[in-house]
Design an enzyme around this catalytic site. Structure first.
Site, PDB file in Angstrom:
ATOM      1  N   GLU A 104       0.731  -1.106   0.104  1.00  0.00           N
ATOM      2  CA  GLU A 104      -0.147  -0.021  -0.246  1.00  0.00           C
ATOM      3  C   GLU A 104       0.921   1.274   0.113  1.00  0.00           C
ATOM      4  OE1 GLU A 104      -2.667   1.303  -0.594  1.00  0.00           O
ATOM      5  OE2 GLU A 104      -4.240   0.679   0.872  1.00  0.00           O
ATOM      6  N   ASP A 105       0.282   2.425  -0.520  1.00  0.00           N
ATOM      7  CA  ASP A 105       1.181   3.677  -0.347  1.00  0.00           C
ATOM      8  C   ASP A 105       1.103   4.170   0.984  1.00  0.00           C
ATOM      9  OD1 ASP A 105      -1.488   4.137  -0.526  1.00  0.00           O
ATOM     10  OD2 ASP A 105      -1.395   5.677  -2.011  1.00  0.00           O
ATOM     11  N   ASP A 108      -3.996   5.198   6.487  1.00  0.00           N
ATOM     12  CA  ASP A 108      -4.660   6.419   7.095  1.00  0.00           C
ATOM     13  C   ASP A 108      -5.559   6.036   8.121  1.00  0.00           C
ATOM     14  OD1 ASP A 108      -5.053   9.106   7.356  1.00  0.00           O
ATOM     15  OD2 ASP A 108      -6.404   9.067   5.594  1.00  0.00           O
ATOM     16  N   LYS A 136       0.185   6.672   8.958  1.00  0.00           N
ATOM     17  CA  LYS A 136      -0.357   7.782   9.837  1.00  0.00           C
ATOM     18  C   LYS A 136      -1.248   7.173  11.080  1.00  0.00           C
ATOM     19  CE  LYS A 136      -1.353  11.272   6.032  1.00  0.00           C
ATOM     20  NZ  LYS A 136      -2.613  11.834   5.594  1.00  0.00           N
ATOM     21  N   PHE A 157      -1.271  15.986   4.967  1.00  0.00           N
ATOM     22  CA  PHE A 157      -1.404  15.493   3.686  1.00  0.00           C
ATOM     23  C   PHE A 157      -0.085  15.333   3.126  1.00  0.00           C
ATOM     24  CE2 PHE A 157      -2.607  15.315  -0.695  1.00  0.00           C
ATOM     25  CZ  PHE A 157      -3.366  14.502  -0.984  1.00  0.00           C
ATOM     26  N   VAL A 158       0.346  14.266   2.245  1.00  0.00           N
ATOM     27  CA  VAL A 158       1.470  14.322   1.721  1.00  0.00           C
ATOM     28  C   VAL A 158       1.205  13.931   0.302  1.00  0.00           C
ATOM     29  CG1 VAL A 158       2.994  13.774   3.706  1.00  0.00           C
ATOM     30  CG2 VAL A 158       1.967  11.871   2.406  1.00  0.00           C
ATOM     31  N   ASP A 164      -0.785  11.146  -4.967  1.00  0.00           N
ATOM     32  CA  ASP A 164      -0.973  12.137  -5.849  1.00  0.00           C
ATOM     33  C   ASP A 164      -1.885  13.277  -4.867  1.00  0.00           C
ATOM     34  OD1 ASP A 164      -3.418  10.563  -5.456  1.00  0.00           O
ATOM     35  OD2 ASP A 164      -4.504  11.761  -7.125  1.00  0.00           O
ATOM     36  N   ARG A 170       2.464  12.377  -8.461  1.00  0.00           N
ATOM     37  CA  ARG A 170       2.616  11.109  -8.258  1.00  0.00           C
ATOM     38  C   ARG A 170       4.498  10.798  -8.668  1.00  0.00           C
ATOM     39  NH1 ARG A 170      -1.790   8.020  -7.111  1.00  0.00           N
ATOM     40  NH2 ARG A 170      -3.643   8.485  -8.104  1.00  0.00           N
TER      41      ARG A 170
HETATM   42  P1  5GP Z   1      -7.510   4.833   4.426  1.00  0.00           P
HETATM   43  O1  5GP Z   1      -8.409   3.789   3.805  1.00  0.00           O
HETATM   44  O2  5GP Z   1      -6.450   3.888   4.993  1.00  0.00           O
HETATM   45  O3  5GP Z   1      -8.053   5.832   5.174  1.00  0.00           O
HETATM   46  O4  5GP Z   1      -6.706   5.457   3.390  1.00  0.00           O
HETATM   47  C1  5GP Z   1      -5.904   4.946   2.492  1.00  0.00           C
HETATM   48  C2  5GP Z   1      -5.713   5.504   1.063  1.00  0.00           C
HETATM   49  O5  5GP Z   1      -6.084   7.264   1.253  1.00  0.00           O
HETATM   50  C3  5GP Z   1      -4.587   5.664   0.586  1.00  0.00           C
HETATM   51  O6  5GP Z   1      -4.304   4.383  -0.347  1.00  0.00           O
HETATM   52  C4  5GP Z   1      -4.500   6.920  -0.033  1.00  0.00           C
HETATM   53  O7  5GP Z   1      -4.790   6.673  -1.567  1.00  0.00           O
HETATM   54  C5  5GP Z   1      -5.227   7.921   0.728  1.00  0.00           C
HETATM   55  N1  5GP Z   1      -4.614   8.744   1.505  1.00  0.00           N
HETATM   56  C6  5GP Z   1      -4.610   9.016   2.579  1.00  0.00           C
HETATM   57  N2  5GP Z   1      -3.681   9.913   3.319  1.00  0.00           N
HETATM   58  C7  5GP Z   1      -3.092  10.423   2.123  1.00  0.00           C
HETATM   59  C8  5GP Z   1      -2.158  11.576   2.128  1.00  0.00           C
HETATM   60  O8  5GP Z   1      -1.527  12.052   2.739  1.00  0.00           O
HETATM   61  N3  5GP Z   1      -1.755  11.806   0.704  1.00  0.00           N
HETATM   62  C9  5GP Z   1      -2.419  11.108  -0.393  1.00  0.00           C
HETATM   63  N4  5GP Z   1      -1.938  11.360  -1.617  1.00  0.00           N
HETATM   64  N5  5GP Z   1      -3.245  10.093  -0.124  1.00  0.00           N
HETATM   65  C10 5GP Z   1      -3.785   9.859   1.059  1.00  0.00           C
END
Ligand code: 5GP
Length: 187
Positions: A104-105, A108, A136, A157-158, A164, A170
């Site tokens: 995963e990237d 969050d 995070k 936010f990054v 992206d 990206r």
């Molecule tokens: P989660 O389901 O864990 O809340 O979020 C996962 C997805 O939210 C990540 O795969 C990503 O696409 C997006 N995301 C969460 N935080 C960030 C951030 O700081 N920057 C970006 N570009 N995407 C984020």
């Protein structure tokens, strides 16, 4: 040196983690994974789009036999009370009795992974672990902890290194964080 402040759409971002630090950390993660999975031929499942750069750098740094495949997750409102449903597009590998490492990237809130994992587990893999470039911890709302983490970052936010902001950013080789003086609003 990369320019320390950049503009993506309406927001400004500052270098947060340099590409040198990123590559050092990925080499460490790859060494650890290569030790943990020696002889197991793990199957990496990269979650598109965000993880494509992390997944390919991590994969190339491995010193063991391993396989890789990519999927896209589409989320939609389910009709049941369980709320959102996630479908995996391109999930055509047979994962029965395979050792899976999801890449995963960023984790969050944890919602994406908590929704996707049951679908994966239904197919009876031998094991499932998560390797996430970023985490995070302060934003977590679900009981999900990646097994391999590149960097823990604050709840901001990054962009860059695959991540992206509204489709842009990206291709930035370093990771950038939103500037404190950037205009407020939804990102
Ligand atoms: P989660 O389901 O864990 O809340 O979020 C996962 C997805 O939210 C990540 O795969 C990503 O696409 C997006 N995301 C969460 N935080 C960030 C951030 O700081 N920057 C970006 N570009 N995407 C984020």
């Amino acid at each position: 040196m990369p320019s320390s402040t950049i503009q993506v759409h309406d927001k400004s971002f500052e270098v947060f983690i340099s590409k040198e630090k990123i590559h050092e950390r990925i080499a460490e993660l790859a060494e650890q994974i290569s030790k943990d999975y020696a002889g197991l031929n793990p199957l990496f499942i990269g979650i598109l789009n965000g993880s494509f750069i992390f997944a390919s750098d991590l994969f190339r740094a491995l010193s063991i036999d391993a396989e890789i495949s990519f999927i896209k997750l589409a989320s939609y409102k389910g009709t049941s009370s369980s709320g959102n449903v996630i479908t995996a597009i391109g999930m055509d590998e047979n994962i029965y009795q395979r050792h899976i490492i999801i890449t995963e990237d960023i984790v969050d809130t944890g919602k994406t992974m908590v929704t996707f994992l049951p679908e994966l587990l239904q197919r009876n893999p031998a094991s499932v672990k998560i390797a996430s470039f970023l985490s995070k911890p302060e934003a977590r709302q679900h009981k999900i902890e990646p097994d391999y983490i590149g960097f823990e970052i604050p709840n901001k936010f990054v962009v860059g290194y695959g991540l992206d902001y509204d489709r842009l950013g990206r291709n930035l080789p370093d990771l950038y964080i939103i500037s404190s003086n950037s205009p407020e609003g939804e990102v």
